[in-house]
Scaffold this motif. Structure first.
Motif, PDB file in Angstrom:
ATOM      1  N   ASN B 120       0.856  -1.178   0.000  1.00 33.30           N
ATOM      2  CA  ASN B 120       0.000   0.000   0.000  1.00 33.30           C
ATOM      3  C   ASN B 120       0.891   1.226   0.000  1.00 33.30           C
ATOM      4  O   ASN B 120       1.817   1.327   0.807  1.00 33.30           O
ATOM      5  CB  ASN B 120      -0.915   0.016   1.216  1.00 33.30           C
ATOM      6  CG  ASN B 120      -1.910   1.159   1.135  1.00 33.30           C
ATOM      7  OD1 ASN B 120      -1.553   2.299   1.375  1.00 33.30           O
ATOM      8  ND2 ASN B 120      -3.134   0.871   0.784  1.00 33.30           N
ATOM      9  N   ALA B 121       0.589   2.149  -0.895  1.00 33.56           N
ATOM     10  CA  ALA B 121       1.463   3.314  -1.087  1.00 33.56           C
ATOM     11  C   ALA B 121       1.550   4.182   0.163  1.00 33.56           C
ATOM     12  O   ALA B 121       2.501   4.942   0.333  1.00 33.56           O
ATOM     13  CB  ALA B 121       0.953   4.142  -2.262  1.00 33.56           C
ATOM     14  N   SER B 122       0.554   4.081   1.056  1.00 31.69           N
ATOM     15  CA  SER B 122       0.580   4.919   2.253  1.00 31.69           C
ATOM     16  C   SER B 122       1.508   4.363   3.325  1.00 31.69           C
ATOM     17  O   SER B 122       1.789   5.035   4.292  1.00 31.69           O
ATOM     18  CB  SER B 122      -0.821   5.030   2.837  1.00 31.69           C
ATOM     19  OG  SER B 122      -1.736   5.401   1.845  1.00 31.69           O
ATOM     20  N   ARG B 123       1.944   3.131   3.163  1.00 32.80           N
ATOM     21  CA  ARG B 123       2.831   2.553   4.177  1.00 32.80           C
ATOM     22  C   ARG B 123       4.201   3.206   4.077  1.00 32.80           C
ATOM     23  O   ARG B 123       4.648   3.554   2.994  1.00 32.80           O
ATOM     24  CB  ARG B 123       2.935   1.029   3.964  1.00 32.80           C
ATOM     25  CG  ARG B 123       1.582   0.393   4.226  1.00 32.80           C
ATOM     26  CD  ARG B 123       1.655  -1.095   4.487  1.00 32.80           C
ATOM     27  NE  ARG B 123       0.483  -1.439   5.282  1.00 32.80           N
ATOM     28  CZ  ARG B 123      -0.214  -2.567   5.183  1.00 32.80           C
ATOM     29  NH1 ARG B 123       0.161  -3.500   4.325  1.00 32.80           N
ATOM     30  NH2 ARG B 123      -1.260  -2.782   5.943  1.00 32.80           N
ATOM     31  N   PRO B 124       4.882   3.353   5.206  1.00 38.55           N
ATOM     32  CA  PRO B 124       6.169   4.052   5.177  1.00 38.55           C
ATOM     33  C   PRO B 124       7.198   3.305   4.332  1.00 38.55           C
ATOM     34  O   PRO B 124       7.174   2.077   4.272  1.00 38.55           O
ATOM     35  CB  PRO B 124       6.588   4.097   6.652  1.00 38.55           C
ATOM     36  CG  PRO B 124       5.755   3.097   7.348  1.00 38.55           C
ATOM     37  CD  PRO B 124       4.503   2.941   6.567  1.00 38.55           C
ATOM     38  N   ARG B 168       7.584   2.321  -7.821  1.00 40.88           N
ATOM     39  CA  ARG B 168       6.474   2.561  -8.746  1.00 40.88           C
ATOM     40  C   ARG B 168       6.461   3.979  -9.289  1.00 40.88           C
ATOM     41  O   ARG B 168       6.128   4.197 -10.449  1.00 40.88           O
ATOM     42  CB  ARG B 168       5.146   2.267  -8.052  1.00 40.88           C
ATOM     43  CG  ARG B 168       4.959   0.791  -7.843  1.00 40.88           C
ATOM     44  CD  ARG B 168       3.578   0.516  -7.310  1.00 40.88           C
ATOM     45  NE  ARG B 168       3.465  -0.890  -6.937  1.00 40.88           N
ATOM     46  CZ  ARG B 168       2.333  -1.572  -6.985  1.00 40.88           C
ATOM     47  NH1 ARG B 168       1.236  -0.998  -7.401  1.00 40.88           N
ATOM     48  NH2 ARG B 168       2.305  -2.837  -6.624  1.00 40.88           N
ATOM     49  N   THR B 169       6.788   4.943  -8.446  1.00 40.08           N
ATOM     50  CA  THR B 169       6.815   6.318  -8.970  1.00 40.08           C
ATOM     51  C   THR B 169       7.956   6.456  -9.962  1.00 40.08           C
ATOM     52  O   THR B 169       7.804   7.088 -11.001  1.00 40.08           O
ATOM     53  CB  THR B 169       6.981   7.362  -7.853  1.00 40.08           C
ATOM     54  OG1 THR B 169       7.889   6.880  -6.901  1.00 40.08           O
ATOM     55  CG2 THR B 169       5.682   7.694  -7.189  1.00 40.08           C
ATOM     56  N   MET B 243      10.616  11.057  -9.182  1.00 35.30           N
ATOM     57  CA  MET B 243       9.398  11.384  -9.931  1.00 35.30           C
ATOM     58  C   MET B 243       9.660  12.586 -10.818  1.00 35.30           C
ATOM     59  O   MET B 243       9.145  13.671 -10.575  1.00 35.30           O
ATOM     60  CB  MET B 243       8.263  11.672  -8.941  1.00 35.30           C
ATOM     61  CG  MET B 243       6.894  11.856  -9.567  1.00 35.30           C
ATOM     62  SD  MET B 243       6.351  10.356 -10.362  1.00 35.30           S
ATOM     63  CE  MET B 243       5.201  11.014 -11.543  1.00 35.30           C
ATOM     64  N   ILE B 247       5.946  16.467  -9.817  1.00 34.41           N
ATOM     65  CA  ILE B 247       6.299  17.673  -9.093  1.00 34.41           C
ATOM     66  C   ILE B 247       7.450  17.388  -8.144  1.00 34.41           C
ATOM     67  O   ILE B 247       7.728  16.245  -7.838  1.00 34.41           O
ATOM     68  CB  ILE B 247       5.120  18.253  -8.281  1.00 34.41           C
ATOM     69  CG1 ILE B 247       4.650  17.255  -7.211  1.00 34.41           C
ATOM     70  CG2 ILE B 247       3.977  18.627  -9.192  1.00 34.41           C
ATOM     71  CD1 ILE B 247       4.081  17.941  -6.017  1.00 34.41           C
TER      72      ILE B 247
END
Lengths: 248, 247
Positions: B120-124, B168-169, B243, B247
């Motif tokens: 999950n992308a929100s995990r550190p 992934r980014t 990325m 931005i």
């Protein structure tokens, strides 16, 4: 019963009520809970947002430990997932007790920041919920924990409205207000609150601010800590490290 | 007394009734209602007592260890050292009280590990995450990983094991073709002891200049005048290195 007898009984009655009533809360608690003395503790919790993995174990453990009803809108503690997107919009969702759900359609490319924020009762030093209770059913005990007297509560929901953090709910079975109390029954036995016990990454820490050495002492010393909605002067005792400005 | 005599008799009677009622109520409050219904201190103590008397369902890690030294010994040095026994075995106070009668649950199926380890992308960043659909599907995790010391049989092959979001980014950026190790010299040990041994990070503008300074760039690599572009700042102050183009 003659008059003399009546007067003697009256005197006895007054004397006995006076004796029990005059005992301090602390003294009373000592008798009932062996060596637990509330006035010698002052509890708080530390939460490191950067360590939370959103596994939901704390939410599940809390429900088990405190018999919180299962449906996913009754919580004493819960974890919010924040996603700040490139278009500056912020989405907040409460994760499930089965951990964060993997798909929600937001792709990495559109995320600026994202993280989890565990929430629970802040055990405010100046609790608005205590102020508004019309029957005095909620109060702060000497160890800093805000408790609800389930026998006295009339279920009027004033406190639920008054809590700026939305931590209270009306228990669907008992019909009285319920909320986190740091697992009070565990504290008096020297155990950690259930959520802290099961946290796999030490994102949650618990400690006694009156103790010379406690994990919380290091936490507030080594981190830049923040509380939720500080401008309300509620003076919470749940401290957050690495908290994002978007969280409220 | 003159005042009383002046009052009409009805009023006097009502007054008497009120006085009797009031005294009656005071007496009831004083003698009939038990003290613990009036005294706030007592009421609050009773609440504290009631809360304190509730049953604890989680025994706490210290208790399990008394009888299960072996598991504790295995767990102590491994990745799961910070996990409490009851994070996986669920509330087990009842088991600790009567070990042979009550057995705690053991999460042998894949779905439990996945609460913590699915991507999950929100995990550190740094937290080991897998995609349960592609990571050795259908086999229970514990056939390959000891739950008390889940050391993988071999160190993770890619950085994505623990930095999936960055991977992934990056995959969607101009630098998709660059391996992580071009910019981060990574000792092999970082993959097994990530916090003790950390990779390098670029620290100078010249690092990016290797490919991007005017005249040096290979074909197809955009170049800039290193002396003026971005002034004194390091390049990644403006270009998020994982990325580019975002931005």
């Amino acid at each position: 019963m003659d008059r003399r007898d009546f007067l003697r009984r009256l005197c006895l009655l007054i004397a006995s009520t006076g004796m029990t009533g005059g005992m301090s809360a602390a003294a009373w608690a000592r008798i009932i809970h062996k060596d637990y003395d509330a006035s010698r503790h002052y509890y708080g919790m530390g939460i490191d947002v950067d360590k939370c993995i959103g596994c939901g174990r704390c939410m599940q453990a809390c429900k088990t430990e405190n018999a919180v009803p299962a449906p996913p809108f009754y919580f004493r503690t819960w974890v919010e997932r924040y996603v700040i997107k490139t278009d500056r919009s912020v989405t907040v969702s409460t994760i499930s007790t089965e951990g964060v759900q993997p798909t929600d359609g937001i792709v990495e490319k559109d995320m600026v920041r994202s993280f989890f924020v565990p929430k629970l009762c802040n055990q405010c030093a100046h609790p608005p919920c205590v102020q508004v209770c019309p029957v005095g059913a909620t109060f702060t005990s000497d160890d800093g924990v805000v408790l609800v007297d389930t026998k006295r509560c009339i279920g009027c929901r004033y406190c639920i409205q008054a809590c700026p953090y939305g931590v209270r709910y009306l228990h669907p079975v008992t019909r009285v207000a319920d909320k986190c109390n740091f697992c009070y029954h565990r504290l008096v036995r020297g155990l950690l609150p259930a959520c802290v016990e099961v946290c796999p990454t030490q994102a949650r820490l618990f400690g006694d601010l009156k103790s010379v050495a406690s994990p919380l002492g290091r936490f507030v010393r080594m981190n830049k800590v923040h509380v939720l909605k500080p401008y309300l002067n509620t003076d919470p005792k749940v401290y957050y490290a690495n908290l994002d400005g978007e969280v409220n | 007394m003159k005042f009383l005599q002046k009052l009409p008799e009805q009023a006097l009677r009502i007054l008497v009734v009120f006085v009797i009622l009031a005294t009656g109520m005071l007496l009831v409050r004083q003698f009939v209602i038990p003290a613990d219904m009036k005294d706030m201190t007592l009421i609050q103590t009773a609440t504290m007592e009631r809360e304190a008397d509730k049953e604890a369902k989680y025994a706490g890690a210290a208790v399990c260890v008394q009888c299960h030294e072996k598991q504790q010994e295995i767990k102590r040095g491994g990745y799961h050292r910070d996990l409490s026994c009851e994070s996986c075995h669920d509330a087990a106070q009842k088991h600790a009280d009567s070990p042979t009668e009550v057995k705690p649950v053991s999460p042998r199926k894949r779905d439990y590990c996945v609460y913590c380890h699915s991507y999950n992308a929100s995990r550190p960043t740094g937290f080991p995450q897998i995609n349960p659909d592609t990571h050795n599907p259908r086999k229970p995790c514990i056939t390959c990983h000891n739950p008390h010391n889940p050391k993988p049989t071999q160190p993770p092959r890619s950085c994505a094991a623990c930095h999936a979001q960055i991977e992934r980014t990056k995959a969607a950026s101009y630098h998709a073709q660059l391996a992580c190790t071009v910019c981060h010299t990574t000792p092999e040990k970082h993959k097994t002891e990530p916090r003790t041994v950390t990779p390098t990070k670029p620290d100078k503008r010249e690092f990016c200049g290797k490919c991007h300074s005017e005249g040096k760039g290979a074909k197809g690599v955009p170049t800039v005048d290193m002396a003026t572009h971005g002034e004194k700042y390091v390049c990644w102050q403006c270009h998020y290195p994982h990325m580019l183009g975002g931005i």
